[in-house]
Enzyme design. Sequence first.
Site, PDB file in Angstrom:
ATOM      1  N   ALA A  65       0.856  -1.196   0.000  1.00 21.25           N
ATOM      2  CA  ALA A  65       0.000   0.000   0.000  1.00 21.25           C
ATOM      3  C   ALA A  65       0.880   1.229   0.000  1.00 21.25           C
ATOM      4  O   ALA A  65       1.842   1.322   0.766  1.00 21.25           O
ATOM      5  CB  ALA A  65      -0.880   0.024   1.245  1.00 21.25           C
ATOM      6  N   LYS A  66       0.527   2.153  -0.872  1.00 14.00           N
ATOM      7  CA  LYS A  66       1.263   3.418  -0.941  1.00 14.00           C
ATOM      8  C   LYS A  66       0.355   4.464  -0.325  1.00 14.00           C
ATOM      9  O   LYS A  66      -0.778   4.659  -0.782  1.00 14.00           O
ATOM     10  CB  LYS A  66       1.509   3.720  -2.418  1.00 14.00           C
ATOM     11  CG  LYS A  66       1.979   5.091  -2.782  1.00 14.00           C
ATOM     12  CD  LYS A  66       2.085   5.111  -4.302  1.00 14.00           C
ATOM     13  CE  LYS A  66       2.715   6.320  -4.946  1.00 14.00           C
ATOM     14  NZ  LYS A  66       2.480   7.596  -4.383  1.00 14.00           N
TER      15      LYS A  66
END
Length: 264
Positions: A176-177
């Site tokens: 996840a960014k």
Amino acid sequence: MIPIDDSPIVRDGKSLILAMDHGLEHGPVDFEDVPEKLDPSTVFETATHDAVTAMAVQKGVAEGYYPSYEDDVNLLLKLNGTSNLWMGEPDSPVNCSVDYAAELGADAVGFTVYSGSNHEVEMYEEFRDAQESAREHDLPMVMWSYPRGQGLKNDTKPGTISYATRIALEIGADIAKVKYPGSPEAMEHACKAAGDMKVVMSGGSKTSDYEFLSTVEAAVNAGCKGLAVGRNVWQREDPTQLLDALERVIYEEETADAALEATE
Ligand code: FBP
């Protein structure tokens, strides 16, 4: 989440993704101070640095430029993306299929999800299709997890960023960014909320070398497994020097001060 430590986009458990989809997301305005970077080859050259584990681009840029760099750069094909001309509730049309990304030689795929937008339902369904197709191709799925919409006034609040990392785990991302939630404590909580899934920090608009490296240091100490960064690298006159320093902060876990001293 699948085990991805052996993926080419991961080095020693961490990733440094160089993002260059800004021509679509923001427009040529992001290149005003560095007009030479309008030529995507210049950023692909930067991505050949050992610190960079993948370069994130849209389909058209991959088609035109990746063939010259496929031996030296790992490709993260961004499957959706929208222009800054869109004035509606946050949304991001799917511009590329996973099948076509695989054909172009992608090592991973990327997908933006605006949780909280009035388009959340459709975006989750599109993410589901892409994620399941990515599994068939054995390609890691990197989720740009950006809660955004008319009901969300502050998209970097600690609780919002923890929710963003947890949503990514829940709906099947591998990385996840997320944006920095403002403090190491909040970032630590966001990383914990993601369980064993890797969280990487988004770069944001360009700041000074020291400010940027200090935030990266804080994020890594808080449990982030690296960075997905655009402007803070390629808007610099000498991206190589900053990448040398980032390599030390991310993979060697050196302080920003030590990394700067060693690379200046
Ligand atoms: P930056 O490091 O330059 O912020 O790039 C990261 C990124 O997620 C890009 O992939 C994308 O183009 C851009 O930020 C989107 O920014 P925003 O949606 O915040 O305007």
